[in-house]
Write a protein that holds these residues in place. Structure first.
Motif, short mmCIF file in Angstrom:
data_model
loop_
_atom_site.label_atom_id
_atom_site.label_comp_id
_atom_site.label_asym_id
_atom_site.label_seq_id
_atom_site.Cartn_x
_atom_site.Cartn_y
_atom_site.Cartn_z
N VAL D 30 2.90 9.55 -54.54
CA VAL D 30 3.80 9.17 -53.46
C VAL D 30 3.54 10.09 -52.28
N ALA D 31 3.42 9.51 -51.11
CA ALA D 31 3.18 10.31 -49.91
C ALA D 31 4.43 10.34 -49.05
N VAL D 32 4.78 11.53 -48.57
CA VAL D 32 5.82 11.64 -47.55
C VAL D 32 5.11 12.07 -46.28
N VAL D 33 5.14 11.22 -45.27
CA VAL D 33 4.42 11.55 -44.05
C VAL D 33 5.41 11.74 -42.92
N GLY D 34 4.98 12.40 -41.89
CA GLY D 34 5.85 12.65 -40.76
C GLY D 34 5.24 13.72 -39.88
N ALA D 35 5.74 13.82 -38.65
CA ALA D 35 5.17 14.77 -37.69
C ALA D 35 5.62 16.20 -38.04
N ASN D 36 5.03 17.15 -37.32
CA ASN D 36 5.47 18.55 -37.42
C ASN D 36 6.97 18.65 -37.23
N GLY D 37 7.61 19.50 -38.00
CA GLY D 37 9.01 19.78 -37.75
C GLY D 37 9.95 18.70 -38.25
N GLY D 203 4.90 5.18 -50.02
CA GLY D 203 5.04 6.20 -49.00
C GLY D 203 6.43 6.22 -48.39
N TYR D 204 6.81 7.38 -47.89
CA TYR D 204 8.05 7.54 -47.12
C TYR D 204 7.68 8.14 -45.78
N VAL D 205 8.39 7.73 -44.73
CA VAL D 205 8.19 8.38 -43.43
C VAL D 205 9.43 9.23 -43.15
#
Lengths: 261, 318, 381, 233, 290
Positions: D30-37, D203-205
């Motif tokens: 499972v991927a958790v993606v997202g920008a810095n911070g 995936g989760y954002v």
């Protein structure tokens, strides 16, 4: 003319090139952003420009003067000021005092005069306070002036750092992730603030991960990856650059982009 | 009228100094009071160095020693008046601090602690070893200040403890006033700023090395003045005043009471001056109690006694 | 935490009120170094004072009046000693003060007592305490100058004129070193080596090696107190130095032989008081009964062997008691006058006869030259 | 296998996670993606127990995990390769790996180390060197290998691609993908969204402390909103 | 030449004492970043408990064992009650806490024991040994051997045992240590116990030479602290070299220059070294991250 010129800057940590051969220029009133994935060397680059790290190679020219490796306080005297990604506020001082400390160069005086509380010392303090209150108003923290700085929220502290940096009346302002940890409203406020400051002729060098903001306010963008400059140009050019997309989203993204396109 | 924090602190201090004698059952309390003020004066210097600028010194008693011995040696060898000798001591202390401070203030944390410790030990060693000049470990007599006689001539008769209570109380008030002025001045803000973040202080244009050195010199002058007062009051001085234990005592007073606040640190000086007097009933258990107090306060009240207590009260008020 | 603070506050109140409401016929003050670097001097002094005051009160006090003892521990800190002296004078209202274990503490008590005109009997060695004579200050131990004289006298008798010296840098060692340097010429003695050691040092072989290296040296003198002299003696034996070794009265106790070891300390000479050799004294020696009585009582009460230093306190209290019993009143001034008139009082250090010019009242004759033989003391004839 | 409900966490006064829900099933990547911070690292720190949780629940293999101290979570089968690698720079590569299996004292440790060397041959070459002298990519491999030495049922990977050249990124992702064959469940937190999603099942954002969308990895890759969240276009 | 040899032997003997104290400093500093000014009190406790147990009739080895165990327990208690609770406090506060502990332990010792000086019999007699024209007491060899064995023991412990490496790992990276399953609180407790035990062992070994009393701790702590800083805080090799170097400096100064100023010369050299190498001889450079 170019206010800040960075040429071939490089540094190594433990035998590894953290930054290698990076150069760009910053003109008066311009906003230049440094972007790149985590660990690309953006903050290290900032630390070299602002005199905290001594670069191994290259040079930094401020207003035509070679200032490479000059100490931060002497850079401050020459009009370069900055904020920090990991907040560096003055704990146990009030919000107002934090900004007043930013007026150090104008307010400083003989220690004896300060200890005796001579009129000159009090006048210098009063002037710094007046200036600081104006700046706090500008960043929207005027109500928090008397509070301990440590008690503010993260977003407020980011603005406090900007106010403190502005107190120096800098010609060049380095902002390291000013919008990190801020909500959408705060981000927009900071966005406006930066644009307004630039409009007054202050040149701004920006590291920021909020891409919407970067794309919106930058005149020019420098992209770092793995310590090296991989692209530069205006926002539109950079955001189409395949290497940039690959660096950010992964090489596979390029294929996806092609599929989209 | 609303008082500023500075005015309030000074007022509290002045009222305590002036009104306390009305409750003193005997002259001994004047002696304890004057000791408290003498310690307090040196501790205010520590506040400037440690509380404001965040630098540690485990050798400040060295400056106390310089100030004390100036009052013994300058009258004997230079024929200087004791009061001028105290000034000379302050000048020598300041100059020494300037020379020593430059290299050692580059060090941080424990390394600064060991370097300043070494300096203090050097001073006390010279005072003890140069017996021909200093009288050696057994100490040396200091001359009478003469001011008490002068006051008596003018019709103000004070016993010796009363006179020293008044003089050192006045000195402490002046010292506290200067320190409180400094705190809220541009220089004081620069010191407190570099305490908060050296890197950020430099980026706002503060010459950090210079500022630290300045704090070191000023605090050395405070320590020196405290030593001079002690020597003139006791009429006799030994190298113990310059010893390591005295340095530790000064830092402990400051930190225990609250190094960040002038009033807090003086409060700490008060506790550590009064505690041994109060604990004489416990005789052999005095050290145990003292050690316990030091540990408990530092573990549970990191800001120091006075700020923590005030914080609690304020917390309840809200 | 709050409880603790309240406790401290209450304790301080209690102590202050005890002090103010304390009641006694004759108030005697004392400040000694029960703790701190001189604690092994001050500790037996304090014990002696407490023990003897108890004894005196149990046997009816002085002329029917009991002694109330105010005893403070100055930890060897001159500044504290002065504060306690002020407290004794101003707050406790004592008629006399015994104490000042060290020269430094005694010298800082002095201005207070001279100001307040309270008689003060010091337990410290340095000659400055009674030379020049000050109206209210007396002392019981032989001066360090006398110790030097006694030692040099003995050296001269044995024909040693060139000696080496190794002194502690503490107050006792430094002061005696200065006195010995000053009086050596009077005895035709030249000091060829003048070395020092710190009070906490663990090894003195470098200094002793240098002394050994000077071939003309005939004897070695080591003024000091605490562990230093014991270590010097052990290093002396380790280096195989065979020259006669003299120690000072600062180590005149059985503990010294134990610490230095019987073998290493064999043959060491030092000037001491009769207290150490009570059993060896001739039966007609006037000091014998006094010394034996104190020794027996102290050792029974504390379980530790007597030391010269406790003896100093013993003598001071005897002088005080003697003076009060002769004095017109219990006013400090009268007691002072009576102390000054002390005559033929037998104590552990010798027979005390004071005068306006002599606030010690001892002569060299009452100092005894002792030698360590087979782990015990013998008198040098 | 791992369920997170309403997770909140704060640094001092600043709340960073405002109630995160997610779950990882056995055998999944499972991927958790997202920008810095966005709070990705804070999320993983909460899971490994080095960051206090102010509200919410973590269940792992059917048991609550919230109150378990960090050093006991490896015994429960949860290992983490932390952000910034956090290797023991003063110790050698081999010592790092050995410490990864700190809680085990059996023969399997040696075998596991051989497996790790097989997976990352470069580590075998440098086994006796101080780990601080490795390059960024090698340090990342060491961090993953060290986590695997703890024989986790579930591996938490924090930004394995950070600061790495693209060729190394591809290599690291290949390794992560291969973990599936070893029956290791993976929760991967990444800024490199497409790289992560291309090897993940789901995936989760994560955006500013909240899950903004979730779904099958393939769907998310195609979703233009992701690109927007990152590049602002 | 025999003089030089004698100075060297003296320096190494004293240096070995300092090294033992410095090694104790090192262990606690590594595990917790605390410089424990009460380290000297552990040495005092080791010596004093042994003396009193021995006087009570126990055989010397058993007395020593009891002393070491009791001191280790005191170290553990100190960590649990004070240091763990004060985690994250600034350096000044930590200095005052450990100095407070030092005063407290001294206070307890003077009440429980006494204020007199004490000595233990030398383990192998008092007959000096002759080495190249110089002499040395057998007990000095015990001290040097003790310092060496403790150093080697620590080296083996840190490099050859899993627990030792867990301590190193904790000092290197506390976060990562927790993630690989190391109970970092236990590591702290272990370090305080170990450090106290080493201090107590030093006390047992040196008491026949230096004698002991309730107040020997402070000066030993100061010298040990200086030695540890000279060598570079946190490095066992630095502690050993720093201790021996300090001892040699003192002995050579006393021998060739001035016995009055030997401590002063030692401190001047330490200051000079720190100015040139702010992290000590073997210390690591720390980079400030912003």
């Amino acid at each position: 003319m170019s206010l800040l010129v960075v040429e071939g800057l490089g540094i190594k940590f433990g035998g590894l090139h953290a930054v290698k051969d990076v150069g760009f220029t910053l003109k008066s009133g311009e906003i230049v952003s440094i972007i790149g994935p985590n660990g690309a060397g953006k903050t290290t680059l900032f630390n070299m420009i602002s005199g905290i790290y001594l670069p191994l190679a290259g040079r930094v020219m401020l207003n035509g003067e070679d200032v490479t490796g000059m100490s931060p306080n002497r850079l401050a005297e020459r009009g370069l000021s900055r904020t920090f990604q990991n907040l560096q506020i003055f704990q146990s001082m009030t919000v107002l005092e934090n900004v007043m400390a930013g007026f150090h160069l104008q307010a400083r005086g003989p220690v004896l005069s300060d200890m005796l509380g001579l009129p000159g010392s009090r006048r210098r303090s009063r002037e710094a306070e007046a200036g600081a209150r104006l700046l706090l108003e500008r960043v929207g923290l005027e109500r928090a002036a008397e509070r301990e700085a440590g008690a503010l929220s993260y977003g407020a502290l980011k603005r406090l750092e900007i106010a403190r940096a502005l107190a120096l009346r800098p010609k060049v302002l380095l902002l390291d992730e000013p919008a990190a940890g801020c909500n959408a409203v705060e981000t927009e406020e900071i966005d406006h603030l930066i644009a307004a400051v630039a409009a007054e002729g202050v040149s701004i060098l920006l590291v920021e991960h909020d891409m919407k903001m970067v794309m919106r306010i930058s005149n020019h963008i420098v992209v770092l990856d793995y310590g090296e400059k991989i692209a530069e140009g205006d926002p539109a050019t950079v955001s189409r650059d395949k290497r940039v997309i690959a660096a950010y989203l992964g090489a596979q993204a390029t294929e996806a982009a092609n599929a989209d396109g | 009228m609303k008082l500023s924090a500075k005015q309030a602190s000074l007022l509290v201090l002045a009222v305590l100094i002036v009104l306390s004698p009305f409750f003193f059952p005997s002259g001994y309390y004047f002696r304890v009071g004057s000791l408290l003020f003498v310690n307090g004066l040196a501790v205010v210097g520590i506040v400037i160095l440690t509380g404001f600028a965040g630098q540690i010194s485990l050798g400040h008693a060295g400056f106390v020693g310089i100030g004390a011995y100036a009052c013994a040696l300058a009258p004997a060898y230079l024929g200087l008046h004791p009061a001028l000798s105290a000034v000379l001591g302050a000048v020598v202390s300041g100059a020494t601090a300037y020379l020593v401070g430059r290299p050692i203030l580059r060090l941080k944390g424990y390394y600064l602690a060991v370097a300043s410790l070494g300096f203090g030990i050097l001073v006390s060693m010279v005072l003890a070893n140069e017996a021909r000049w200093t009288g050696g470990p057994d100490g040396i007599k200091t001359p009478d200040l003469g001011l008490r006689g002068l006051l008596a001539d003018m019709g103000l008769e004070l016993t010796n403890p009363q006179f020293w209570y008044a003089l050192s109380g006045l000195a402490l008030l002046i010292g506290a006033w200067l320190a409180l002025n400094l705190r809220d001045s541009p220089t004081g803000r620069a010191l407190r700023a570099l305490h908060g973040s050296e890197v950020a202080a430099r980026t706002v244009g503060i010459d950090v090395a210079q500022a630290k050195l300045m704090a070191f010199v000023v605090s050395a002058v405070y320590a020196s003045a405290s030593g001079s007062l002690l020597a003139l009051q006791n009429r006799f001085i030994t190298p113990d005043v310059a010893g390591y234990m005295h340095s530790i005592e000064l830092v402990t007073m400051a930190v225990l009471g609250g190094a960040g606040s002038v009033l807090g640190a003086i409060f700490g000086a008060g506790i550590l001056t009064l505690l041994p007097q109060a604990l004489t009933v416990f005789q052999n258990y005095e050290q145990i109690m003292l050690g316990l107090v030091m540990m408990l306060v530092m573990v549970f009240m990191r800001q120091g006694l006075l700020p923590s207590v005030l914080g609690l009260m304020r917390g309840r008020g809200e | 935490m709050r409880k603790l603070l309240t406790g401290v506050a209450l304790a301080s109140l209690a102590s202050l009120s005890f002090a103010s409401f304390a009641w006694a016929d004759i108030k005697l003050g004392a400040t000694v170094s029960e703790t701190g670097p001189a604690s092994f001097l001050g500790d037996p002094e304090a014990k002696t004072l407490k023990l003897m005051v108890e004894q005196i009160n149990a046997s009816g006090g002085i002329k029917g009046e009991k002694i109330k003892l105010f005893l403070y521990d100055d930890g060897g800190d001159p500044n504290k000693a002065r504060t306690f002296a002020t407290r004794l004078v101003e707050d406790d209202g004592v008629v006399a003060i015994i104490g000042g274990t060290t020269t430094g503490t005694s010298m800082s008590v002095m201005p207070v007592v001279e100001d307040a005109k309270i008689p003060f009997i010091s337990l410290a060695g340095a000659i400055e305490i009674i030379d020049p004579v000050r109206p209210n200050t007396f002392k019981t131990p032989h001066t360090d100058r006398m110790a030097c004289e006694k030692i040099f006298d003995d050296m001269k008798k044995r024909g040693y004129t060139k000696i080496g010296m190794l002194s502690g840098t503490d107050g006792f060692g430094a002061s005696m070193r200065a006195q010995c340097l000053a009086v050596a010429p009077n005895y035709g003695i030249t000091i060829l080596a003048d070395e020092n050691y710190g009070p906490k040092d663990a090894d003195m072989t470098p200094q002793l090696t240098n002394i050994r290296g000077k071939s003309d040296i005939q004897a070695v003198l080591s003024p000091g107190f605490g562990q230093g002299p014991a270590i010097v003696t052990r290093n002396y034996a380790q280096l195989g130095i065979t020259l006669p070794l003299y120690q000072s009265h600062g180590v005149a106790s059985n503990g010294f032989i134990e610490l230095a070891g019987a073998k290493a300390s064999e043959g060491v000479r030092l000037p001491g008081t009769a207290l150490l050799v009570g059993e060896l004294l001739a039966d007609n020696d006037p000091q014998k009964p006094v010394v034996m009585a104190y020794k027996t009582a102290f050792e029974k009460a504390t379980g530790t062997p007597v030391s010269t230093f406790g003896g100093y306190a013993h003598d001071a209290l005897r002088i005080f008691v003697d003076a009060v019993s002769r004095s017109k009143s219990t006013k400090p001034a009268d007691i002072r006058d009576a102390i000054e008139k002390t005559s033929g009082l037998v104590g552990t250090t010798g027979t005390v006869t004071m005068s306006p010019k002599d606030h010690l009242g001892l002569d060299l004759g009452s100092f005894r030259m002792l030698e360590i033989k087979n782990g015990g003391w013998v008198l040098v004839k | 296998m791992l369920t997170v409900e309403g997770l909140r966490s704060r640094y001092g006064r600043i709340e960073v996670l405002h109630g995160v829900d997610l779950h990882v099933d056995s055998g999944e990547i499972v991927a958790v993606v997202g920008a810095n911070g966005a709070g990705k690292t804070t999320l993983l720190r909460c899971l490994s127990g080095v960051q206090p949780v102010s509200a919410g629940q973590i269940m792992f293999r059917g048991e609550p995990l919230t109150a378990v101290p960090a050093f006991r979570r490896l015994q429960r089968g949860l290992a983490q390769s932390p952000e910034g690698r956090q290797i023991f720079t003063n110790l050698t590569v081999e010592e790092n790996l050995r410490l990864g299996a700190f809680i085990y004292e059996d023969e399997r440790v040696d075998r596991d180390m051989q497996d790790a060397f097989a997976m990352f041959p470069i580590l075998r070459e440098k086994r006796n060197l101080a780990a601080g002298g490795l390059s960024g990519g090698q340090q990342q491999m060491l961090a993953i290998a060290r986590a695997l030495m703890g024989r986790p049922a579930c591996l938490l990977l924090d930004e394995p691609s950070m600061g790495l050249a693209p060729i190394l990124v591809a290599q690291i992702f290949d390794v992560v993908k291969s973990l599936k064959a070893l029956d290791v469940t993976v929760l991967l937190v990444e800024q490199n969204a497409f790289g992560a999603l291309s090897i993940a099942d789901r995936g989760y954002v994560l955006e500013t402390g909240r899950i903004s969308f979730e779904g099958a990895a393939a769907e998310l890759i195609a979703d233009p909103r992701i690109r927007e969240a990152y590049l602002g276009i | 030449m025999p003089e030089l040899m004698q100075f060297l032997l003296s320096g190494i003997t004293v240096g070995a004492v300092y090294a033992l104290v410095a090694l104790g400093f090192t262990i606690i500093y590594n595990a917790s970043d605390v410089v424990n000014f009460a380290q000297g009190e552990f040495v005092m406790l080791g010596g004093m408990i042994t003396v009193f147990a021995y006087q009570a009739g126990l055989p010397l080895p058993l007395a020593a064992l009891i002393a070491i165990a009791a001191t280790a327990a005191a170290g553990v208690a100190f960590n649990k009650l004070a240091i763990e609770t004060a985690r994250g406090a600034p350096v000044v506060s930590l200095i005052i806490i450990t100095i407070g502990a030092s005063i407290f332990i001294q206070g307890v010792a003077q009440v429980v024991f006494d204020k007199q000086l004490h000595r233990l019999p030398a383990f192998s007699g008092d007959e000096p040994l002759h080495v190249f024209g110089a002499t040395i007491l057998p007990q000095s060899l015990w001290v040097m051997g003790g310092a060496l064995i403790v150093f080697v023991g620590l080296w083996v412990f840190f490099t050859r045992t899993l627990t030792g490496r867990a301590v190193l790992a904790t000092s290197n990276n506390r976060l990562a240590a927790q993630l690989v399953g190391i109970n970092t609180n236990f590591v702290m407790t272990l370090s305080f116990g170990l450090s106290a035990a080493i201090g107590a062992l030093a006390g047992v070994l040196v008491t026949p030479i230096t004698l002991t009393s309730y107040q020997i701790g402070i000066s030993l702590a100061l010298k040990g602290f200086a030695a540890a800083m000279l060598g570079g805080m946190g490095n066992p090799k630095g502690a050993l070299v720093g201790g021996i170097a300090l001892g040699l400096l003192e002995a050579l100064t006393a021998g060739y220059l001035s016995s009055q100023y030997k401590d002063a010369v030692a401190f001047v050299v330490i200051l000079a070294v720190l100015f040139a190498m702010p992290q000590g001889l073997f210390g690591r450079k720390a980079m400030e991250r912003v």
